[in-house]
Structures are given as C-alpha cells and as structure tokens.
Scaffold this active site. Structure first.
Site, PDB file in Angstrom:
ATOM      1  N   CYS A 180       0.827  -1.202   0.000  1.00  0.00           N
ATOM      2  CA  CYS A 180       0.000   0.000   0.000  1.00  0.00           C
ATOM      3  C   CYS A 180       0.864   1.255   0.000  1.00  0.00           C
ATOM      4  CB  CYS A 180      -0.933  -0.012   1.215  1.00  0.00           C
ATOM      5  SG  CYS A 180      -2.004   1.446   1.328  1.00  0.00           S
TER       6      CYS A 180
ATOM      7  N   CYS B  55      -5.443  -2.206   7.717  1.00  0.00           N
ATOM      8  CA  CYS B  55      -6.693  -1.573   8.108  1.00  0.00           C
ATOM      9  C   CYS B  55      -7.912  -2.270   7.539  1.00  0.00           C
ATOM     10  CB  CYS B  55      -6.680  -0.111   7.680  1.00  0.00           C
ATOM     11  SG  CYS B  55      -6.377   0.151   5.911  1.00  0.00           S
TER      12      CYS B  55
END
Length: 433
Positions: free
Chosen positions: A184, A280
C-alpha cells in the site's frame, strides 16, 4: 471553454456538475454543485455553515456544517477537486489520528488535508479503529475545519481493493505471507496522495509517519525515525527515492509522547485517540477469518515433518506462516514450528527451531545505492541481520552473517546502511546455505 496555465500546471475552465450524498442511521443528505473552472457558481447544499456560491473549490473544502451535509459536500468535491498552484502549500495526508493532526499543525496555515477512504471488510469486528473508516474520515475533516483549513476526501475503495486487498488474498493462496502495508505505502497510497498534491497545487505532501528523509551517499533516501519504538521506515521502504523530494515527514525527529503533547496544547480532540490498526482493511479481524470469507479455499491437507512423515492435518495451508509456533495442532515432545506452507501440495511442513534457520535470501526489488554489505530487516518486528549483498537482474540476494528464523516469502527485505534505507525487495525464496 478556456484554457489556463500556471507554473507548468494546466487546467480546463469547464462548466461541470457534481453530486454527492451521505447516509447514516436512516438519515440522508445531498449536495449538488455547478462549477465553472475552479469556482462554484451554483449550489444546492442545505445544512452547511455558509453559502458555497462564489467560493473556489479550495475554499468550499473548508466549509463545515452538519455531519451528513459536510460528508455529502466532501463526496461532491472529491472527484472534481483542483486548485491553482500556491508556493508553500502542503497537502497533508489525514488519517483521523493524532500523528496526522500534528503534521497538519506543522504545515498550517497554507495546507489542505486529504483523507483516502479505502475498502474495509464489512464483516470485520472493529472498523472504527481503521485509519480509513468513515469515522476516521469525519475525525480528520473535523480537525481540518477546526483549524480553518480545507479537507478533501478521495473515495478509492474499489481501487484499493484491486491494488492491495486482492493481491493480499492471492498471496496467501500461493503460500506466501504478504505484507499489505508495504504494498500500500510503496505503491498505491503514496501514488494517489502525490497525484492529489499536484491537483491541489501543492509543493509537497506531508504525512504523520515516524521516518526521516536525508542525503546519503549523494542520494536523497528514506531514513529511520529518531524514535526506534515508532520508526516506520520499514513500512515505507518501497517508496521510490525519486519521489522523496516532494514528501515531508514532520514527526520524524520526535517521539509519540511529544506528538500527543503538541496536539493537547493545540486543543485537538484527537490528542488521545487510540492507535489505528495495521492492515486496516481487516477491520480488527484475524487474517485467517478474513481469508476464509474472501475466497481462499479451506481444504484439508497434511502436516508433515522434515522427513515427509505425516504428523497431523490442517484445514488450509494458508493459515500457517514460517516461524509460527502456536495453533499448529500437533503434539510433540519438543516445540514444533511451521517451516513452510506449500500451496502446490496443500502441505504444511513443521520442525524444530533449528530447521527455521536461513542464511540466504533472494528478493525481487531494488537497490537504491550500490552496497556490498547492509543490515537486513526481514520482517517488521524482527531485528536487523548483517548481510553481504549481491545485485541480481530482478533485485538482490543476501548472504546473512548469522541465521534468521521465520523468513517468509512475500515479506519485505529492507536494507539499511546506518539509518538510511538503501534497498527494498519482496522475499521470493530463502535457504539454509
């Protein structure tokens, strides 16, 4: 239609319409805008603190109001947001937590906050703590508006799912142990944030990460944060050094306690907000449960020892990672560890700790400077190991000076020279010699 150009940035002055809405607990709000160039010329936007007509998009992004109305405005602004360049303006990545809030304080008053709304598993048990949840977006916006600063939300849920979540699932299905935060930050997140910074007319992007940027051997490179307890350079190590000239880590020289103190002195509500989660999108769930819900087949297979003798049964090879000791489900006279997860045969290999020792590691990635020796960090929570480094066509190979235990394909090998990150690659294989 007219065309303008300022400081190398061109834009079309074009009449466009944008619509945004938001719903929560059975309530609904909507905003409809008509924009000429970068200025609002018509607005149907009830529930906001002030009228939008005549404001630039940058000014409109600083307008608050009722939560749903402000959310609807953000959803209308996000896809069309742009601003003319302004010397010294900084885009600040806002997570809704204390670190990004203090980064915003440092960048004010010429700053614009931006939050990426990313995909979260709707079945996760604790989505509110995720750094990209709807609650985090609202908290980030509130921080910006309290300081009189604009805030923009970019809805990238589907893009994030394709770029990060899907490779995470596929990696485990192949028998790897992928680190989604490396993928990410090193690709998706900073690419989107830097692209936004350009659209917003900003000179640079600031984030609340605990890392530093400095010169090393003639190159601008990422460095460890000053506080070793919070250092996040490992997670950021895949960022292309050529992009670092546009990035600023204002918290890199301090510790977390100093950050919370600074937020408290500024009266920010997030001063004592709980830490956001890693990975997350799991929304507080165990990754094994997540994988089972998202297409990885739970197929029984053999657990074998190093001689190939079957010692147990598993429900899916992907639920095991090298170095794992607990939860194997096999009784033995001595502690057993997972040595390998083989997707091809749906087999998990276990053995004693000594069998985990690896001395040679091959990684796909890049060396940022030529190095013959470096300190190699092979998992986020592992200590560095000195290693001889050999450049290869697709990355590098490490000869570790002491064995490392629990090396896993899919994890990142990050190379340090002092505090400088001099290389990063994803581990493709490891061996004992």
């Amino acid at each position: 239609m007219a065309r303008g150009q300022t400081a190398g940035w061109s834009y079309l002055l074009l009449m466009i319409e944008s619509f945004g809405d938001s719903t929560r607990d059975g309530e609904w709000a909507a905003v409809r805008l008509r924009v000429d160039g970068d200025r609002v010329v018509e607005a149907d936007a009830p529930g906001l603190d002030r009228a939008l007509v005549g404001l630039t998009l940058l000014e409109a992004a600083a307008v608050g109001g009722e939560t749903l109305a402000a959310d609807a405005l953000a959803n209308a602004l996000g896809p069309i947001f742009r601003a003319e360049p302004s010397a010294g303006r900084t885009a600040v990545a806002m997570s809704g937590g204390v670190d990004s809030a203090v980064a915003l304080l440092r960048a004010a008053p010429n700053a614009v906050g931006v939050t990426l709304r990313l995909w979260l598993d709707p079945d996760g048990p604790d989505a509110e703590r995720a750094c990209c949840s709807p609650e985090a977006v609202i908290a980030a916006r509130a921080t910006c508006h309290r300081l009189g600063l604009p805030h923009v939300t970019l809805d990238l849920r589907e893009e994030f799912r394709r770029a990060v979540v899907t490779p995470f699932v596929r990696g485990y299905a192949r028998g790897e142990t992928p680190n989604p935060c490396i993928r990410c930050n090193g690709g998706f997140r900073f690419a989107e944030l830097l692209a936004f910074a350009q659209r917003a007319g900003c000179d640079r992007l600031a984030t609340g990460h605990y890392a530093r940027i400095a010169e090393h051997r003639g190159r601008t490179l990422l460095h460890r944060g000053a506080d070793p307890r919070k250092d996040q350079s490992y997670m950021l190590a895949r960022i292309d050094p050529r992009k670092l000239g546009r990035i600023w880590f204002p918290l890199g020289e301090q510790d977390k306690e100093a950050t919370r103190d600074e937020a408290g002195r500024a009266g920010l509500a997030v001063a004592h907000r709980a830490e956001s989660q890693e990975a997350c999108f799991l929304a507080g769930d165990d990754y094994r449960s997540f994988l089972a819900r998202h297409g990885v087949e739970a197929r029984a297979g053999a657990i074998v020892d190093t001689a190939g003798v079957r010692v147990g049964t598993h429900a899916g090879h992907w639920a095991f990672t090298p170095g794992q000791r607990k939860g194997i489900g096999v009784s033995a006279a001595r502690p057993l560890y997972v040595l390998q997860s083989d997707a091809r045969t749906n087999t998990v290999v276990v053995g004693e700790r000594d069998a985990l020792a690896q001395r040679r590691v091959v990684a796909r990635g890049a060396l940022y400077v030529d190095v013959a020796h470096a300190d190699a960090k092979l998992r986020y929570r592992s200590d560095c190991v000195p290693a001889a480094v050999t450049r290869t066509p697709g990355g590098f190979e490490l000869a570790l000076e002491e064995p490392s235990y629990g090396v896993a394909p899919g994890q990142a090998a990050v190379l340090y020279e002092g505090d400088a990150v001099v290389g990063c690659g994803l581990i493709s294989s490891a061996s004992c010699n």
